[in-house]
Design a protein around this motif. Structure first.
Motif, mmCIF file in Angstrom:
data_model
loop_
_atom_site.group_PDB
_atom_site.id
_atom_site.type_symbol
_atom_site.label_atom_id
_atom_site.label_comp_id
_atom_site.label_asym_id
_atom_site.label_seq_id
_atom_site.Cartn_x
_atom_site.Cartn_y
_atom_site.Cartn_z
ATOM 1 N N ALA A 119 -1.885 8.844 -9.958
ATOM 2 C CA ALA A 119 -1.471 9.596 -8.765
ATOM 3 C C ALA A 119 -1.757 11.085 -8.957
ATOM 4 O O ALA A 119 -2.248 11.756 -8.042
ATOM 5 C CB ALA A 119 0.009 9.358 -8.478
ATOM 6 N N ASN A 120 -1.478 11.604 -10.132
ATOM 7 C CA ASN A 120 -1.776 13.012 -10.425
ATOM 8 C C ASN A 120 -3.282 13.257 -10.422
ATOM 9 O O ASN A 120 -3.744 14.301 -9.957
ATOM 10 C CB ASN A 120 -1.164 13.441 -11.754
ATOM 11 N N TRP A 121 -4.034 12.309 -10.936
ATOM 12 C CA TRP A 121 -5.496 12.399 -10.911
ATOM 13 C C TRP A 121 -5.977 12.475 -9.461
ATOM 14 O O TRP A 121 -6.827 13.299 -9.122
ATOM 15 C CB TRP A 121 -6.096 11.191 -11.633
ATOM 16 N N GLY A 122 -5.418 11.637 -8.589
ATOM 17 C CA GLY A 122 -5.790 11.641 -7.180
ATOM 18 C C GLY A 122 -5.422 12.942 -6.487
ATOM 19 O O GLY A 122 -6.177 13.445 -5.646
ATOM 20 N N ARG A 123 -4.271 13.497 -6.838
ATOM 21 C CA ARG A 123 -3.867 14.791 -6.282
ATOM 22 C C ARG A 123 -4.853 15.859 -6.703
ATOM 23 O O ARG A 123 -5.323 16.660 -5.887
ATOM 24 C CB ARG A 123 -2.456 15.157 -6.746
ATOM 25 N N LYS A 124 -5.212 15.859 -7.983
ATOM 26 C CA LYS A 124 -6.156 16.856 -8.490
ATOM 27 C C LYS A 124 -7.528 16.675 -7.837
ATOM 28 O O LYS A 124 -8.188 17.657 -7.492
ATOM 29 C CB LYS A 124 -6.259 16.747 -10.016
ATOM 30 N N PHE A 125 -7.940 15.443 -7.648
ATOM 31 C CA PHE A 125 -9.200 15.143 -6.968
ATOM 32 C C PHE A 125 -9.211 15.787 -5.580
ATOM 33 O O PHE A 125 -10.156 16.490 -5.207
ATOM 34 C CB PHE A 125 -9.377 13.618 -6.874
ATOM 35 N N SER A 126 -8.145 15.581 -4.809
ATOM 36 C CA SER A 126 -8.057 16.157 -3.464
ATOM 37 C C SER A 126 -8.038 17.676 -3.511
ATOM 38 O O SER A 126 -8.676 18.339 -2.685
ATOM 39 C CB SER A 126 -6.798 15.654 -2.748
ATOM 40 N N GLU A 127 -7.303 18.243 -4.452
ATOM 41 C CA GLU A 127 -7.247 19.700 -4.579
ATOM 42 C C GLU A 127 -8.621 20.288 -4.873
ATOM 43 O O GLU A 127 -9.007 21.311 -4.289
ATOM 44 C CB GLU A 127 -6.261 20.105 -5.685
ATOM 45 N N LEU A 128 -9.369 19.650 -5.765
ATOM 46 C CA LEU A 128 -10.707 20.146 -6.101
ATOM 47 C C LEU A 128 -11.642 20.080 -4.900
ATOM 48 O O LEU A 128 -12.443 20.991 -4.675
ATOM 49 C CB LEU A 128 -11.286 19.364 -7.284
ATOM 50 N N GLU A 129 -11.540 19.024 -4.111
ATOM 51 C CA GLU A 129 -12.368 18.907 -2.903
ATOM 52 C C GLU A 129 -11.975 19.970 -1.878
ATOM 53 O O GLU A 129 -12.837 20.538 -1.203
ATOM 54 C CB GLU A 129 -12.265 17.497 -2.309
ATOM 55 N N LEU A 130 -10.685 20.272 -1.777
ATOM 56 C CA LEU A 130 -10.226 21.326 -0.874
ATOM 57 C C LEU A 130 -10.776 22.686 -1.299
ATOM 58 O O LEU A 130 -11.247 23.464 -0.465
ATOM 59 C CB LEU A 130 -8.695 21.366 -0.841
ATOM 60 N N ILE A 131 -10.756 22.961 -2.586
ATOM 61 C CA ILE A 131 -11.278 24.235 -3.088
ATOM 62 C C ILE A 131 -12.773 24.357 -2.789
ATOM 63 O O ILE A 131 -13.246 25.417 -2.363
ATOM 64 C CB ILE A 131 -10.989 24.395 -4.596
ATOM 65 N N LYS A 132 -13.527 23.274 -2.979
ATOM 66 C CA LYS A 132 -14.963 23.315 -2.659
ATOM 67 C C LYS A 132 -15.183 23.644 -1.191
ATOM 68 O O LYS A 132 -16.056 24.448 -0.852
ATOM 69 C CB LYS A 132 -15.617 21.966 -2.987
ATOM 70 N N SER A 133 -14.392 23.039 -0.317
ATOM 71 C CA SER A 133 -14.527 23.310 1.123
ATOM 72 C C SER A 133 -14.171 24.751 1.444
ATOM 73 O O SER A 133 -14.852 25.407 2.240
ATOM 74 C CB SER A 133 -13.619 22.369 1.927
ATOM 75 N N GLU A 134 -13.123 25.239 0.815
ATOM 76 C CA GLU A 134 -12.712 26.625 1.036
ATOM 77 C C GLU A 134 -13.788 27.602 0.563
ATOM 78 O O GLU A 134 -14.117 28.565 1.262
ATOM 79 C CB GLU A 134 -11.397 26.874 0.298
#
Length: 187
Positions: A119-134
């Protein structure tokens, strides 16, 4: 790029948790030109690129607007599907013959409920994708076309040899003529 390295780049897991994810992953090979995701459809899988390159694009009038490139180690995911289980707005095309790691989103969601590390891995995955978009949005708003081109070359050094210039120009938000001028100026 091997799946262990891809998983660890996102967020290091215990060997037990990593093995749970790896048991759910299939490897697949698909040809250049294959459309992996189609707009207005719910995609049931996410992918990680073992070998190859892909692009995501959307339509604007009669034009395809490329807004993402993925290379070895990168995920291929429709965040609208992944987060909201809604139809995506993008098409994803393979620009080379690709070797991919395939993971069903439903299976990953079950693993999130079963294992806090995953679950933490999935959260980090989403956060990294958000940063790329930003970062992409900020680049489009504040950087010149030349600065965006240089950043693309820095992040994807071999992209000029691997991707059509029309896709690169579209990604940069410029015409092919403007891209040619930028390239000539930098030589």
């Amino acid at each position: 790029m091997e799946i262990d390295e891809i998983i660890d780049t996102i967020y290091p897991l215990t060997s037990t948790s990593k093995d749970l994810i790896k048991k759910s992953i299939l490897q697949t090979k698909l040809p250049k030109g294959h459309t992996l995701f189609k707009a207005n459809k719910i995609e049931t899988r996410i992918y990680f690129i073992k070998k190859g390159i892909a692009r995501a694009y959307a339509y604007s009038e009669d034009n395809q607007i490329t807004f993402w490139f993925g290379k070895e180690g990168d995920p291929i995911v429709s965040m609208q599907n992944y987060v909201n289980n809604q139809k995506g707005y993008e098409d994803v095309e393979l620009l080379e013959d690709c070797e991919l790691y395939e993971l069903k989103t439903e299976k990953l969601q079950k693993l999130f409920l079963e294992d806090i590390q995953i679950a933490n891995w999935g959260r980090k995955f989403s956060e990294l994708e958000l940063i790329k978009s930003e970062e992409r949005l900020i680049s489009l708003q504040f950087n010149t076309a030349t600065e965006r081109y240089l950043a693309l070359l820095k992040n994807y050094p071999s992209i000029i040899q691997r991707v059509q210039l029309s896709h690169i120009a579209s990604y940069l938000g410029i015409t092919q003529v403007s891209l040619s001028r930028i390239r000539a100026k930098l030589k």
